[in-house]
Each structure stands twice: as structure tokens, then as C-alpha cells.
Design a protein around this motif. Structure first.
Motif, PDB file in Angstrom:
ATOM      1  N   UNK A 310      16.140  45.888  14.435  1.00  0.00           N
ATOM      2  CA  UNK A 310      17.437  46.232  13.870  1.00  0.00           C
ATOM      3  C   UNK A 310      18.411  46.715  14.934  1.00  0.00           C
ATOM      4  N   UNK A 311      18.194  46.313  16.174  1.00  0.00           N
ATOM      5  CA  UNK A 311      19.136  46.662  17.224  1.00  0.00           C
ATOM      6  C   UNK A 311      18.804  47.963  17.932  1.00  0.00           C
ATOM      7  N   UNK A 312      17.813  48.692  17.471  1.00  0.00           N
ATOM      8  CA  UNK A 312      17.428  49.922  18.155  1.00  0.00           C
ATOM      9  C   UNK A 312      16.265  49.618  19.090  1.00  0.00           C
ATOM     10  N   UNK A 313      15.734  50.664  19.689  1.00  0.00           N
ATOM     11  CA  UNK A 313      14.600  50.420  20.582  1.00  0.00           C
ATOM     12  C   UNK A 313      13.264  50.486  19.843  1.00  0.00           C
ATOM     13  N   UNK A 314      13.328  50.494  18.505  1.00  0.00           N
ATOM     14  CA  UNK A 314      12.087  50.483  17.728  1.00  0.00           C
ATOM     15  C   UNK A 314      12.098  49.308  16.765  1.00  0.00           C
ATOM     16  N   UNK A 315      10.939  48.751  16.444  1.00  0.00           N
ATOM     17  CA  UNK A 315      10.924  47.689  15.431  1.00  0.00           C
ATOM     18  C   UNK A 315      11.169  48.273  14.047  1.00  0.00           C
ATOM     19  N   UNK A 316      11.831  47.477  13.203  1.00  0.00           N
ATOM     20  CA  UNK A 316      12.032  47.964  11.837  1.00  0.00           C
ATOM     21  C   UNK A 316      10.785  47.705  11.016  1.00  0.00           C
ATOM     22  N   UNK A 317      10.100  46.605  11.319  1.00  0.00           N
ATOM     23  CA  UNK A 317       8.890  46.279  10.581  1.00  0.00           C
ATOM     24  C   UNK A 317       7.976  45.481  11.487  1.00  0.00           C
ATOM     25  N   UNK A 318       6.722  45.813  11.434  1.00  0.00           N
ATOM     26  CA  UNK A 318       5.731  45.026  12.146  1.00  0.00           C
ATOM     27  C   UNK A 318       4.620  44.746  11.165  1.00  0.00           C
ATOM     28  N   UNK A 319       4.380  43.453  10.896  1.00  0.00           N
ATOM     29  CA  UNK A 319       3.332  43.091   9.944  1.00  0.00           C
ATOM     30  C   UNK A 319       2.282  42.294  10.688  1.00  0.00           C
ATOM     31  N   UNK A 320       1.043  42.665  10.513  1.00  0.00           N
ATOM     32  CA  UNK A 320      -0.049  42.001  11.215  1.00  0.00           C
ATOM     33  C   UNK A 320      -0.942  41.309  10.211  1.00  0.00           C
ATOM     34  N   UNK A 321      -1.170  40.019  10.396  1.00  0.00           N
ATOM     35  CA  UNK A 321      -2.162  39.332   9.558  1.00  0.00           C
ATOM     36  C   UNK A 321      -3.277  38.890  10.500  1.00  0.00           C
ATOM     37  N   UNK A 322      -4.403  39.596  10.418  1.00  0.00           N
ATOM     38  CA  UNK A 322      -5.513  39.272  11.312  1.00  0.00           C
ATOM     39  C   UNK A 322      -6.340  38.138  10.711  1.00  0.00           C
ATOM     40  N   UNK A 323      -7.015  37.338  11.566  1.00  0.00           N
ATOM     41  CA  UNK A 323      -7.748  36.173  11.061  1.00  0.00           C
ATOM     42  C   UNK A 323      -8.859  36.520  10.068  1.00  0.00           C
ATOM     43  N   UNK A 324      -9.461  37.707  10.218  1.00  0.00           N
ATOM     44  CA  UNK A 324     -10.571  38.061   9.336  1.00  0.00           C
ATOM     45  C   UNK A 324     -10.131  38.096   7.880  1.00  0.00           C
ATOM     46  N   UNK A 325      -8.911  38.595   7.660  1.00  0.00           N
ATOM     47  CA  UNK A 325      -8.411  38.705   6.288  1.00  0.00           C
ATOM     48  C   UNK A 325      -8.344  37.323   5.641  1.00  0.00           C
ATOM     49  N   UNK A 326      -7.924  36.325   6.428  1.00  0.00           N
ATOM     50  CA  UNK A 326      -7.818  34.972   5.880  1.00  0.00           C
ATOM     51  C   UNK A 326      -9.180  34.402   5.545  1.00  0.00           C
ATOM     52  N   UNK A 327     -10.231  34.908   6.202  1.00  0.00           N
ATOM     53  CA  UNK A 327     -11.554  34.340   5.983  1.00  0.00           C
ATOM     54  C   UNK A 327     -12.340  35.025   4.871  1.00  0.00           C
ATOM     55  N   UNK A 328     -11.843  36.136   4.348  1.00  0.00           N
ATOM     56  CA  UNK A 328     -12.598  36.847   3.305  1.00  0.00           C
ATOM     57  C   UNK A 328     -12.858  35.998   2.050  1.00  0.00           C
ATOM     58  N   UNK A 329     -11.818  35.322   1.495  1.00  0.00           N
ATOM     59  CA  UNK A 329     -12.095  34.544   0.272  1.00  0.00           C
ATOM     60  C   UNK A 329     -13.173  33.484   0.500  1.00  0.00           C
ATOM     61  N   UNK A 350     -18.345  34.728  10.073  1.00  0.00           N
ATOM     62  CA  UNK A 350     -16.881  34.646  10.188  1.00  0.00           C
ATOM     63  C   UNK A 350     -16.407  35.544  11.316  1.00  0.00           C
ATOM     64  N   UNK A 351     -17.331  36.194  12.017  1.00  0.00           N
ATOM     65  CA  UNK A 351     -17.004  37.149  13.070  1.00  0.00           C
ATOM     66  C   UNK A 351     -16.039  38.204  12.534  1.00  0.00           C
ATOM     67  N   UNK A 352     -16.464  38.976  11.537  1.00  0.00           N
ATOM     68  CA  UNK A 352     -15.519  39.867  10.894  1.00  0.00           C
ATOM     69  C   UNK A 352     -15.096  41.006  11.810  1.00  0.00           C
ATOM     70  N   UNK A 353     -13.793  41.236  11.843  1.00  0.00           N
ATOM     71  CA  UNK A 353     -13.296  42.435  12.496  1.00  0.00           C
ATOM     72  C   UNK A 353     -12.630  43.213  11.386  1.00  0.00           C
TER      73      UNK A 353
END
Lengths: 400, 323, 147
Positions: A310-329, A350-353
Motif C-alpha cells: 500500500x505504498x508504505x514500507x510494510x506489506x498490507x497483506x501476505x498470503x502463503x499457500x504451501x504445497x502441503x495444504x494442496x495435497x491434504x485432500x 506427500x512430504x508433509x510440512x
């Protein structure tokens, strides 16, 4: 007779807390339920409180094994936001560390698979040889686990001739050992007997359940971010995407060992064609308001970071989608109709982390489905009360 | 005086104390060999070359808190480790070792002691099953059922393999079988198949990889002994150690020519031969990965049992030829 | 399918030296450039607080001892430190950095408060090189006078 087995939150097969509840008939699993949320650390919220530079080290600590993956994914995104182009040499070193990390992660996984199958000698030998790549990474970056090689606009450390020589020598040893493990893994009868045909996931199911990484590739899907959406150097590097058609744990092992061989090839290419020049450009303190999605092929599969500034020196949002989550189903699908003895193998395949995948916690009342916000103190009190009230469980009564 | 000697015999040599010392030594040997095969160090610091590590483990466990689950059957739960230890220690007395008190000899060496020894070695399996079942833990119960399932697999081949040398020697007494083969060492050769079968079945009986299914830690935590802690667990571990000594001693006595000559020579033979058997057992442990319980039963009945029958046939034919 | 494929490898190692190291008695050497714990060269520090601002773990605290003297106190909380060496990268002093990393890696202790290290120092005045002559009036930055 059907009964429930709780695997986790604390269980020797799991290196991190997660709860798998198995409904079992004899030795056969009929149903599986997966509960997350034991390892939530609030990292996404914390990221909003820290500046762009500090966040590199924060996202690096999402995971210990794929620390460079998260950091690289984040840095790629932020560089796009800040509109800076890292120099070629910096990129080559960055993705060299990526590939070395893939090597150490896959060797680690091989050892874990051996251990879960009760093949401890295999475990000891792979982990001994993993030390070779760990030492290389320590030499390059100054640390064995959190390499901290990335900085905004390049990498932090350069390679000299002696180091390049050492890495090439190490790769020769690793390649030789990996070929040997491929032989062992494909021909030791007790080991193959445990892996073959276990945890079947058909190609259609793998697509439908959005599996990613080696899990998907072992079901015959040619999906690799490095080929599909090549970041930075990957369009210059010759390599193949490794797949297998057996759709089982053996296939996942084979895919990973093949990927090791590909990684050695990539490393050697990167080292032999290392361009001269700077390793980093100076990055600004602030980023213009914008948003970006960054993709990266981590050792476990596709890693996605969504970053909004948002123009500052901090991120407004950081979203992380790690591969393990996709492999759970897909894991649930693989577990069904397997044996109890195969639970650790299928889950490990699935090498879960688990802490990678722990992004949010939601308190849902199991009876009414109502979502609530509970303070930590209240939660502790509730747990204490429930424990005090609960009767002694007698699931087996002795006949005298 | 005879009573005192018998008590000494039961408690010191070759009774509990000897079995304890030699059992812990064998565990150390097993661990050290296993570690060196895996390019590790193994026990290193407790005592010279880590020799006292199993003893230290035992005493540490003895000092630990002893928890009995509320839902468990308390008398049975408490009694089982003691009974288990007693059973294997009794089996240890039947070993044809040098006997310093000949008047006690009738008690421990008689026609048919091989059968008694085999049955005493079967009991720990049942005790493990009862231990698993009485602790009412879901993992223990699965472990308990796996123990029994495995028992049906390996027990028959083991008996057939162990009894075939006895048929050739025409005796049901371990000491006599050993003496028979010491007199005719060439006759040990036809028993090689039986030796291999017995070795693998003993590995299964001792629940070591690839047959460590009843306490496969990555699947069912501690298996049969999940709920055991403190003294009781220490007793069970000692039971396993002594079982290792007794079963390797049995194989050495029957397939490797027993222990003869002067007392010291006999004792040296005992040590060397049991350690050789334990070395082979450790090698199997390092060489294989754990298999599933259905694979164990299939393996036992499709491979081990036919091999044991073949061994019996060979022995009977040779016996006919000798006559 | 063969039986016992691992056997030669296992037997080969039976009489070999173990790959593991008898750790607390024998130690491995860390490579050059290992990131141990951060420390300060107090005579070089210009108290610009760049390290304090960039430290991801907020392990560095710099306070001014008194307003009159240019005396500063820096505390590094090694219990919070994550050994990323960003402070070394952020340090602007030239050519020798005031922040540096040593090679210590055995930091375990019974009380986290004993891990604190602190320095009291007078601010170093950076030796000013002859000022680069501004080539042109900095017209692209409106309002900011060129130094």
C-alpha cells in the motif's frame, strides 16, 4: 468391528502436530478425517507488522526444510512490486541454492520414507550423504538450515572459484550415491513390498483434488512451475520434468530420485555458466500500491505467495499457500482402503510440512457448526473442565 | 547344602544374575553391531566402549515413575512383566551350559527338554499379547492382535526346523543333540536350510525388523507396551534381552554343535557361538525394512513352512542312509 | 528381484570409521563465513540505528546514555537473535563494518537473560572523505536541497 484410531496430534510417525482420525475395520482403513490447527503461529499477521526486509527472514522461518523456497517466493513477488531486476549472477546463485535445497529435501524425504517403512539402515545412509549437501549449503550461505541467501534485488553472498570447485566435487559424490539408492530402492524386496501399490491415487482423482508437486507427478501429471511458468533462470536451463505412472508410494519415491538427478544437472549447468557481474541491486525501502502473486516450485510442490502493498514500507497483506495444504485432500483419498501399517508411509509420501500449511485457526462448534472467537484463557479453562469431567474410558473390559 | 547350591544355581549362575549380565552384554553387542553396520558409533560413553549402556538404561527405567492406566486390569497388568521375566529365566536354566552343581543336573537336563524350552519360549509371545490387551489402549490392542497373528505364522516352521536336527540325532535332549553333532561335524551341513529358517523365525519371535510389527513405532506408537513405564517396562526389556540370549543359545546348541569340552572351553564356545548367531540376527535387522502382518503370514506359510518340510525330508532321508 | 541387495554396503562399513563425530568431545570446524552471533566494534559505530531498524527479531536495542555526551548503549539480545546477519548487511560504515558475526555456535544456557551482551560507546564520527562535488543542482528532487 469398526473403531477409531487417533494418529496424532502427538505420534511417533508425525514430526509435527496434526490429527488424523482413522476409522478402521480390522487392519483396513475405511475412513479418514484430518484436523489442522495445532501449529498456528500467526505469521501472516506478523508479516503486516514488519518491513519488507524483515519479512524475508520471517517467511524463511515458515518452514525449516524448504526455508529457501518461501524466501525466494516472497522475494520474487516483492521484486516485481518494487519493479527491480536482480542481476543475472545473483539470480543464478539464488536458483543454485534452490536446487541444492531440493536435493537436501528429497534426500531427507528418502530417509524419512525408509524410517517410516522400518528400514533404518536406509534412513541412516541417506541422511549421512545428505550431510554432503548440507555442508555445501553451509559453506555457501553460512548456515545449515536458514540460508538467508535472498535479499531484495539479488543474493547476499557471492561464490568464489574454490567454492564452485567444492560444489562440483560434492555433486559428483551425491550423484553416485543417488544412483546407488535408486538401485536399492528399486530392488530390496522388503522395501519394495512395502511401497508398491500403496496409497493409490489415480490421475483423474489427482487432478480433481488439486494435488501438486511430486504427488501429482507420480500420478502421471506433468505439472512443474519451473517448466509451466519459468521464473528467472529456468527457461535457460535444460531439464526434464520427472513423472511416473504407477500412482503409488513407489512412484513418488521414483519421481523424487529422478528429480534429484535432474537437480544435479541443473546445479552443474548453473555453476558452469555462472555469469560475471554484480550479485544484487539496491532495493528501495517502499513499494508502490499494487498486488502480486508469486509462484515457485518448492521441493514439495507449488508454493504460492500473494503480496499486496500500500505504498508504505510494510506489506498490507501476505498470503502463503504451501504445497502441503494442496495435497491434504488427496491424502485422505489415498488413505481410504489402505492398511493401518501404511498410514505413516502414505502420509509421509506427500512430504508433509505441517507448520507450512497452518495458516488459520477457526473455532467451530462440532455440534452446531457455529464459529466463535474464544480468548486463550477461556480455552484453557474449558480444556481443564472437560478433562476433569471426562469419565475413564473403558474400551476393553476384561472378563473378571 | 544342596538347597543352598540350588539357590545359587538359580540366582547366580546360570540363573538370574548371569542371564542379566550376559543379556545386557548381548544387547550392547547387538546395538553396537547394528550401529557399525549403519556407519554410526552406537553406545560409547557409559563404561568402556559403552558396555554398561544397557545396564544404565535398565536402572534408569527402574527409577522412573510407574504409571498404571485407570482402565487397565491392575493385577494382570502388574503381574505380567514378572511372569514374563520368570518364564524366560527358567528357559535360560535349560541351556546345556557348564553345570557346576551336578546334583541339580536332573532338574535342568532331561529327555525332552528341547520341547520344554520351545514352549517356554512361546510364552513371552502370549504374555506380550495379554500385556497389550490388558492395558486397554487402542494401540496396545492392535499390537496384541498382531503378536498373535504373527505367532500363527512363524511358530510351526520354527518347531519343524528346530526338531529336525533332533530327529537326526535321535534324541530330545539338547545336550545330547550337541554331543551328537560334535562327534560328527559333517552332519551339521544337511541342517543348513533348517538353520536359516530357525534364524528367521527367531527374528520374528524376538519381534525385530523385519518382524517388529507388534511395536512398529511409526504405526502404533509403542505397540503392546505402549502403556508400560518404569519398572514394568524395565522388566519387559530385560525379558527381551534374556529371550535373545536363550533363543540364540538354542540355535547355537542345536545347529552349531553345542558347547563341549572342558568347562572353560564350553563357556567360551557358548559365548562365541551365541554372539555369532546374534551377529546374524543384527545383520538381518539392518538389512530389511518392516513388512506388513499379512506379508509375514504369507511369507511364513508360503516360504518358511515348505522349507522346513524340505528340511525334515532331507533329515529323514539321511537318517535312512546312515542306517 | 534380488535378495539382500544392501548386504555388501553394510558389511563394507562394519570395520570402517563411523561417519558420526563424538560431538561434545570432538568438534567440527565451521566454514569461513559461518553466521554465529553478532557483535559490535564499538569504536566504529556511528549509532545510525540501521541495524536496529532492520533486525527481524528486534534483538538490537540502541539507547542514548545522555543527551550532552554522544554516549550510546547497544544491547544485543542473543536469546531473540535469529542469526540472519541482516545487521551486518545494513551497517553503513565503510570500509570496515561496525557489526560483525563471530563463529560461536554453542549458545545453550540455563537462563536466557545471561545471553544479553551490551556495549557502551561514544559515537564514532565517520571520517569524511572530501565531499563529492555535486555535478548539477539536484533538480529531480524538488524541495530537497543538495548537500
Amino acid at each position: 468391528m469398526k473403531f477409531n484410531i487417533p494418529i496424532g496430534p502427538q505420534h511417533p510417525a508425525l514430526k509435527e502436530p496434526i490429527s488424523l482420525r482413522m476409522t478402521v475395520e480390522g487392519e483396513v482403513i475405511r475412513d479418514a478425517d484430518l484436523r489442522l490447527g495445532y501449529n498456528h503461529r500467526g505469521m501472516e499477521k506478523l508479516a503486516e507488522e514488519k518491513n519488507w526486509t524483515q519479512n524475508i527472514y520471517l517467511v524463511e522461518r515458515i518452514c525449516g526444510i524448504c526455508s529457501h523456497s518461501h524466501a525466494t517466493c516472497y522475494v520474487q513477488g516483492v521484486e516485481k512490486l518494487m519493479e527491480i531486476e536482480p542481476p543475472k549472477r545473483g539470480l543464478y546463485i539464488r536458483y543454485l541454492v534452490s536446487e541444492l535445497e531440493r536435493v537436501h529435501s528429497h534426500l531427507l524425504w528418502l530417509g524419512v520414507a525408509g524410517h517410516e517403512a522400518g528400514f533404518d539402515s536406509f534412513f541412516m545412509y541417506t541422511w549421512r550423504d545428505r550431510e554432503v549437501v548440507m555442508d555445501l549449503l553451509e559453506m555457501i550461505s553460512g548456515n545449515r538450515v536458514h540460508y538467508a541467501m535472498n535479499t531484495l534485488g539479488g543474493v547476499r553472498r557471492d561464490l568464489d572459484e574454490i567454492q564452485i570447485k567444492k560444489i562440483l566435487d560434492g555433486l559428483v559424490v551425491l550423484r553416485q550415491r543417488t544412483e546407488y539408492y535408486f538401485k536399492i530402492g528399486a530392488s530390496e524386496p522388503t522395501f519394495v513390498g512395502r511401497l508398491a501399490g500403496v496409497g493409490y491415487l489415480s490421475k483423474e482423482k489427482a487432478i480433481a483434488l488439486c494435488a501438486c508437486g511430486p504427488t501429482a507427478r507420480a500420478s502421471g501429471i506433468t505439472a512443474d512451475v519451473r517448466k509451466d511458468d519459468p521464473q528467472a533462470v529456468y527457461d535457460e536451463v535444460p531439464f526434464d520434468v520427472c513423472t511416473a505412472d504407477s500412482c503409488d508410494v513407489l512412484g513418488r519415491t521414483v519421481v523424487r530420485i529422478k528429480e534429484l538427478m535432474e537437480s544435479y544437472k541443473i546445479c552443474e549447468f548453473l555453476l558452469r555458466n555462472l555469469p560475471a557481474g554484480d550479485i544484487a541491486v539496491k532495493a528501495p525501502k517502499k513499494a508502490k500500491p499494487n498486488e502480486v502473486v508469486s509462484r515457485y516450485e518448492a521441493p514439495r510442490g507449488e508454493n504460492i505467495h500473494y503480496i499486496r502493498s500500500n505504498g508504505t514500507e510494510r506489506p498490507e497483506r501476505l498470503k502463503v499457500r504451501a504445497p502441503t495444504l494442496a495435497n491434504y485432500p488427496a491424502t485422505i483419498e489415498m488413505l481410504k482402503n489402505g492398511f493401518i501399517a501404511d498410514i505413516p508411509l502414505i502420509f509421509a509420501a506427500i512430504d508433509p510440512c505441517i507448520c507450512c500449511a497452518e495458516r488459520t485457526v477457526e473455532l467451530v462448534n462440532a455440534r452446531s457448526g457455529e464459529e466463535t472467537v474464544v480468548r486463550f484463557g477461556d480455552l484453557r479453562k474449558l480444556a481443564g473442565e472437560r478433562f476433569a469431567k471426562s469419565p475413564v474410558k473403558r474400551n476393553a473390559v476384561w472378563p473378571f | 547344602m544342596a538347597v543352598l547350591k540350588t539357590i545359587l544355581y538359580l540366582l547366580v549362575y546360570p540363573g538370574l544374575l548371569f542371564l542379566f549380565v550376559y543379556g545386557t552384554f548381548c544387547e550392547w553387542f547387538d546395538r553396537k553391531v547394528y550401529a557399525r553396520l549403519q556407519n554410526r558409533m552406537g553406545p560409547t560413553h557409559t563404561g568402556r566402549w559403552g558396555l554398561l549402556q544397557p545396564v544404565a538404561d535398565f536402572f534408569k527405567l527402574m527409577a522412573k515413575e510407574d504409571i498404571v492406566p485407570d482402565a487397565a486390569d491392575k493385577p494382570l497388568f502388574t503381574l505380567l512383566p514378572i511372569v514374563g521375566l520368570a518364564v524366560v529365566a527358567t528357559a535360560g536354566l535349560l541351556m546345556p551350559l557348564w553345570n557346576p552343581f551336578p546334583e541339580a543336573a536332573g532338574l535342568i537336563s532331561f529327555q525332552g527338554d528341547i520341547i520344554v524350552l520351545l514352549y517356554l519360549l512361546s510364552l513371552p509371545t502370549l504374555i506380550a499379547f495379554l500385556a497389550g490387551w490388558s492395558s486397554t489402549n487402542i494401540f496396545s490392542q492392535i499390537g496384541g492382535t498382531r503378536v498373535l497373528t504373527m505367532l500363527f505364522g512363524y511358530e510351526v516352521p520354527l518347531f519343524m526346523a528346530v526338531l529336525s536336527p533332533a530327529i537326526l540325532a535321535n534324541s530330545w535332549r539338547i545336550a545330547e543333540i550337541g554331543a551328537f553333532y560334535r562327534a560328527r561335524p559333517l552332519l551339521l551341513l544337511p541342517n543348513v536350510i533348517g538353520f536359516v529358517v530357525a534364524l528367521i523365525c527367531v527374528q520374528a519371535k524376538l519381534e525385530r525388523t523385519p518382524f517388529d510389527i507388534p511395536h512398529a513405532e511409526t504405526e502404533i506408537v509403542g505397540g503392546t507396551f505402549t502403556e508400560y513405564s518404569g519398572k514394568k517396562l524395565a522388566f519387559f526389556r530385560l525379558m527381551t534381552d534374556i529371550e535373545l540370549v536363550v533363543s540364540s543359545g538354542l540355535i547355537a546348541a542345536i545347529f552349531l554343535g553345542g558347547f563341549g569340552g572342558s568347562p572353560i572351553l564350553a563357556f567360551l564356545q557358548f559365548v562365541v557361538k551365541t554372539l555369532a548367531v546374534i551377529f546374524l540376527l543384527s545383520l538381518i535387522r539392518a538389512l530389511t525394512s518392516r513388512i506388513r502382518v499379512d506379508q509375514v503370514v504369507a511369507f511364513a506359510w508360503k516360504t518358511m513352512a515348505p522349507l522346513a518340510v524340505l528340511q525334515l525330508l532331507i533329515v529323514i532321508i539321511i537318517k535312512g542312509l546312515l542306517k | 528381484m534380488k535378495v539382500a541387495v544392501f548386504l555388501p554396503e553394510l558389511l563394507r562399513h562394519l570395520f570402517k570409521k563411523p561417519a558420526t563425530v563424538d560431538y561434545p568431545f570432538k568438534k567440527l570446524t565451521v566454514p569461513e563465513g559461518f553466521r554465529g552471533t553478532p557483535f559490535l566494534h564499538p569504536d566504529l559505530c556511528i549509532a545510525c540505528r540501521a541495524c536496529e531498524r532492520d533486525c527481524p527479531a528486534e534483538a538490537i536495542v540502541i539507547t542514548q546514555e545522555s543527551d550532552v555526551e554522544k554516549k550510546f548503549k547497544m544491547v544485543i539480545h542473543n536469546d531473540r537473535c535469529i542469526h540472519c546477519a541482516q545487521c551486518v548487511d545494513s551497517c553503513p560504515t565503510n570500509p570496515v563494518k561496525a557489526m560483525d558475526m563471530d563463529h560461536l555456535y554453542e549458545l545453550a544456557c540455563f537462563d536466557r537473560h545471561t545471553l544479553k551482551t551490551e556495549w557502551v560507546f561514544t559515537r564514532a564520527t565517520p571520517k569524511r572523505e572530501p565531499k563529492p562535488v555535486p555535478a548539477a543542482p539536484a533538480s529531480d528532487r524538488a524541495g530537497i536541497p543538495a548537500k
